[in-house]
Design an enzyme around this catalytic site. Structure first.
Site, PDB file in Angstrom:
ATOM      1  N   ASP A 158       0.842  -1.388   0.047  1.00 21.80           N
ATOM      2  CA  ASP A 158       0.093  -0.014   0.171  1.00 21.80           C
ATOM      3  C   ASP A 158       0.980   1.268  -0.008  1.00 21.80           C
ATOM      4  O   ASP A 158       0.798   2.016   0.883  1.00 21.80           O
ATOM      5  CB  ASP A 158      -0.988  -0.024   1.234  1.00 21.80           C
ATOM      6  CG  ASP A 158      -2.088   0.912   1.112  1.00 21.80           C
ATOM      7  OD1 ASP A 158      -2.354   1.402   0.052  1.00 21.80           O
ATOM      8  OD2 ASP A 158      -2.633   1.244   2.289  1.00 21.80           O
ATOM      9  N   ASN A 196       1.782   7.019   3.362  1.00 22.00           N
ATOM     10  CA  ASN A 196       2.284   5.583   3.960  1.00 22.00           C
ATOM     11  C   ASN A 196       3.794   6.059   4.207  1.00 22.00           C
ATOM     12  O   ASN A 196       4.570   5.007   4.262  1.00 22.00           O
ATOM     13  CB  ASN A 196       2.061   4.178   3.557  1.00 22.00           C
ATOM     14  CG  ASN A 196       0.569   3.845   4.362  1.00 22.00           C
ATOM     15  OD1 ASN A 196       0.294   4.620   5.254  1.00 22.00           O
ATOM     16  ND2 ASN A 196      -0.088   3.046   3.369  1.00 22.00           N
ATOM     17  N   ASP A 251       3.073   1.787   8.167  1.00 21.60           N
ATOM     18  CA  ASP A 251       1.677   1.127   8.082  1.00 21.60           C
ATOM     19  C   ASP A 251       1.823  -0.212   6.878  1.00 21.60           C
ATOM     20  O   ASP A 251       1.411  -0.010   5.997  1.00 21.60           O
ATOM     21  CB  ASP A 251       0.641   1.864   7.278  1.00 21.60           C
ATOM     22  CG  ASP A 251      -0.758   1.267   7.559  1.00 21.60           C
ATOM     23  OD1 ASP A 251      -0.720   0.038   7.997  1.00 21.60           O
ATOM     24  OD2 ASP A 251      -1.613   2.072   7.201  1.00 21.60           O
TER      25      ASP A 251
END
Length: 326
Positions: A201, A206, A218
């Site tokens: 992701d 992030n 994360d």
């Protein structure tokens, strides 16, 4: 699944959970942006505040969460800047309190990377190359694989069955069928590409940019996937801009890991899968009161019309020649 999985996660419960590990809170607590899980900054007496992450019940098993943590520890061992969960003296990093599972993290600051800056692109590529050097050393055993079935077929089936307005259902079903066929063709053109452990992701939110270095946070969506899954989200703008960006990213990447050019066939396929999966993710969480509150624009006639328009644009993008490496 419980329609209100975090109903009993009150500020007092959060503080009590943190204090159960031996910390003394000063009573200050601030909710941070997170919808899948719940994340809070908790003040600690005479010390730097901690970040407490409470995992959504029934999403990941303990084994899957611990596997995510282990991946981060391996990266830290290689001196990569990732924000890994804190460990107790016994090595534990996943804790339970009143039926909630949680982990603690050090608070880190930074800003989002500038994705139109060639130097940032190069440094991001170098860092992802180092992450993948570790990621390809062994596979995940418990965490899932990013595939067409779970991200595409299952997402389209759920939206078609439960959410798409009847006036748009035929158009949605026809378009997603065409998209899934094109995505399947893209994967076949790429061939038997390697599946490795990835962040999963890598959007700008992030990544914390500090001291001319990207710091990754994360890893909640970490899974097995082609390496390009952690690359394509760095590409923005029109085709010419993306062509320049992919060159910078992969030049940095290849300093530490060998990027397989066949994976360039997957960029638009993975982008499309993410769009389909994102819509289905919100839809599957719609019974959680936090989602209608924070995604009030979702599940309206206007939203679904715009979603169809974006998917049609992706259908066109899937017809374009793939980006080239210099």
């Amino acid at each position: 699944m419980n329609k209100q999985p975090f109903y009993e996660l009150t500020p007092d419960t959060v503080i009590d959970a943190v204090e159960s590990l031996g910390y003394l809170s000063d009573g200050r607590i601030m909710a941070l942006n997170s919808y899948e899980n719940r994340v809070y900054q908790v003040g600690i007496e005479e010390e730097t505040p901690l970040i407490a992450k409470f995992y959504r019940p029934e999403r990941w098993s303990d084994e899957q969460i611990k596997e995510e943590h282990q991946f981060m520890y391996e990266l830290v061992e290689q001196e990569l800047s990732v924000v890994a969960p804190m460990q107790q003296a016994n090595g534990e990093s996943l804790f339970s309190f009143q039926d909630f599972r949680f982990s603690l993290f050090e608070r880190r600051g930074g800003r989002a990377p500038e994705l139109d800056d060639p130097e940032h692109q190069f440094q991001l590529g170098r860092t992802i190359g180092r992450i993948h050097q570790v990621g390809q050393s062994r596979p995940f055993i418990h965490r899932p694989t990013l595939d067409i079935q779970s991200y595409g077929i299952d997402s389209a089936d759920f939206i078609s069955r439960e959410f798409i307005p009847s006036t748009l259902k035929n158009a949605y079903d026809s378009l997603t069928s065409d998209l899934l066929r094109e995505i399947d063709s893209a994967f076949k053109r790429a061939g038997d590409v390697k599946q490795i452990r990835v962040h999963g992701d890598c959007h700008a939110g992030n990544i914390l940019w500090r001291d001319d270095t990207p710091h990754f946070v994360d890893f909640d969506d970490a899974r097995m996937a082609p390496a390009v899954q952690d690359v394509w989200m760095f590409l923005t703008g029109d085709r010419q801009q993306q062509q320049l960006q992919i060159g910078e990213v992969i030049e940095g990447y290849n300093e530490f890991a060998d990027f397989d050019p066949r994976e360039l066939h997957l960029i638009e396929a993975l982008r499309t899968l993410r769009m389909m999966h994102y819509a289905a993710w919100i839809a599957r969480r719609w019974d959680d009161p936090a989602f209608p509150h924070n995604f009030s624009w979702f599940n309206t006639e206007r939203y679904w019309g715009e979603h169809l328009l974006q998917l049609r644009e992706q259908f066109s993008a899937l017809q374009e020649p793939v980006l080239k490496l210099r």
